[in-house]
Design an enzyme around this catalytic site. Structure first.
Site, mmCIF file in Angstrom:
data_model
loop_
_atom_site.group_PDB
_atom_site.id
_atom_site.type_symbol
_atom_site.label_atom_id
_atom_site.label_comp_id
_atom_site.label_asym_id
_atom_site.label_seq_id
_atom_site.Cartn_x
_atom_site.Cartn_y
_atom_site.Cartn_z
ATOM 1 N N LYS A 44 0.804 -1.225 0.000
ATOM 2 C CA LYS A 44 0.000 0.000 0.000
ATOM 3 C C LYS A 44 0.839 1.278 0.000
ATOM 4 O O LYS A 44 0.418 2.294 -0.565
ATOM 5 C CB LYS A 44 -0.960 -0.004 1.188
ATOM 6 C CG LYS A 44 -2.027 -1.082 1.092
ATOM 7 C CD LYS A 44 -3.008 -0.996 2.253
ATOM 8 C CE LYS A 44 -4.076 -2.065 2.144
ATOM 9 N NZ LYS A 44 -5.094 -1.951 3.207
ATOM 10 N N ASP B 187 -9.991 2.331 2.130
ATOM 11 C CA ASP B 187 -9.980 1.655 3.434
ATOM 12 C C ASP B 187 -10.725 2.452 4.502
ATOM 13 O O ASP B 187 -11.489 1.894 5.292
ATOM 14 C CB ASP B 187 -8.534 1.424 3.892
ATOM 15 C CG ASP B 187 -7.884 0.238 3.207
ATOM 16 O OD1 ASP B 187 -8.604 -0.686 2.808
ATOM 17 O OD2 ASP B 187 -6.649 0.240 3.082
#
Length: 280
Positions: free
Chosen positions: A64, A100
């Site tokens: 990420k 997220d």
């Protein structure tokens, strides 16, 4: 033909293909979503492949942050958090963003029916999951974000970035072993977020000493792992409100789907796809 996929190391546990293909199928778009194991060393070559062959990618641990220097443009909030979980690819150009935080916000609302604005959050772990979600929750009006991590320096790094972007926000840090501080925090916590990878494997230990939990506490416990973990088991025994990571994955996946397709995500189809999916 596969035009979307999730990558990670490991990746065999991911239910994203079943969930996302259920959404694509519900919209009459076939089953274009796959899964690929990509190691950190393989990430640059994968990005080159994605530019030519794919329309979208989801990223999980450990990519990420590492993907950010390899792509063309990043959403400002995701850039500040240093975490990207969704890539959009058009004409060889790659845009990165993170869903997220959106996923966690909506999972908390769905499971606990408690407002995020004005809430105090305690994160266990200060890695990629905490980075993306803490910045989002700060933007939603959280009153306090507390970060407990095995490596205190990593928590301090995230705390400094949160303070710079949100100067009015109370941000505190502690080591996982500082049980006195954790106990004080838990007495003033609305949402306890378990954001480490502990729990992915059946023999993983608890992320912090579970004797710090007791019945009568007012916190709601959310574990980002979508299976029963020692934390969730103990919370259940104490009758504390708790939930695993299923809804976070569903809602963040739904947001990715909407970004890629421009269509409303079929949430219930995605939920069925998640429940029916079998890890490799």
């Amino acid at each position: 033909m596969i035009k979307y996929m999730v990558i990670g190391d490991p990746i065999s546990h991911s239910r994203s293909p079943g969930m996302q293909n259920a959404a694509f199928e519900a919209c009459g778009l076939g089953s274009p979503y796959g899964r690929r194991h990509v190691t950190p060393e393989e990430l640059p070559e994968f990005v080159k492949f994605a530019r030519k062959e794919l329309a979208g990618v989801n990223l999980t641990v450990p990519h990420k942050a590492a993907v950010i220097p390899l792509i063309d443009r990043v959403d400002p909030e995701a850039a500040a958090a240093g975490s990207v979980n969704t890539l959009v690819i058009e004409n060889g150009k790659i845009f990165g963003t993170s869903t997220d935080g959106y996923g966690l916000e909506h999972a908390l609302l769905a499971n606990f029916h408690r407002p995020v604005r004005g809430a105090a959050f305690c994160f266990i772990g200060a890695g990629g999951a905490a980075h993306a979600t803490a910045f989002h929750l700060a933007g939603c009006g959280a009153r306090a974000i507390r970060l407990a991590n095995r490596t205190i320096g990593k928590a301090e790094e995230l705390a400094d970035r949160l303070r710079q972007r949100n100067p009015e926000l109370l941000v505190e840090t502690a080591g996982i072993g500082d049980t006195e501080q954790l106990a004080r925090w838990f007495a003033d916590t609305d949402f306890l977020i378990q954001a480490t990878s502990l729990g992915l494997r059946p023999d993983d230990p608890a992320p912090f000493p579970l004797e710090l939990l007791h019945s009568g506490q007012t916190l709601s416990i959310f574990d980002t792992i979508y299976r029963e973990t020692p934390l969730l088991k103990r919370a259940g025994e104490l009758s504390l409100p708790c939930a695993g990571g299923m809804d976070m994955l569903i809602y963040q996946g739904a947001k990715s789907f909407e970004i890629w397709t421009g269509r409303p995500a079929p949430i219930e189809a995605m939920r069925r796809g998640f429940l029916e999916a079998q890890p490799c």
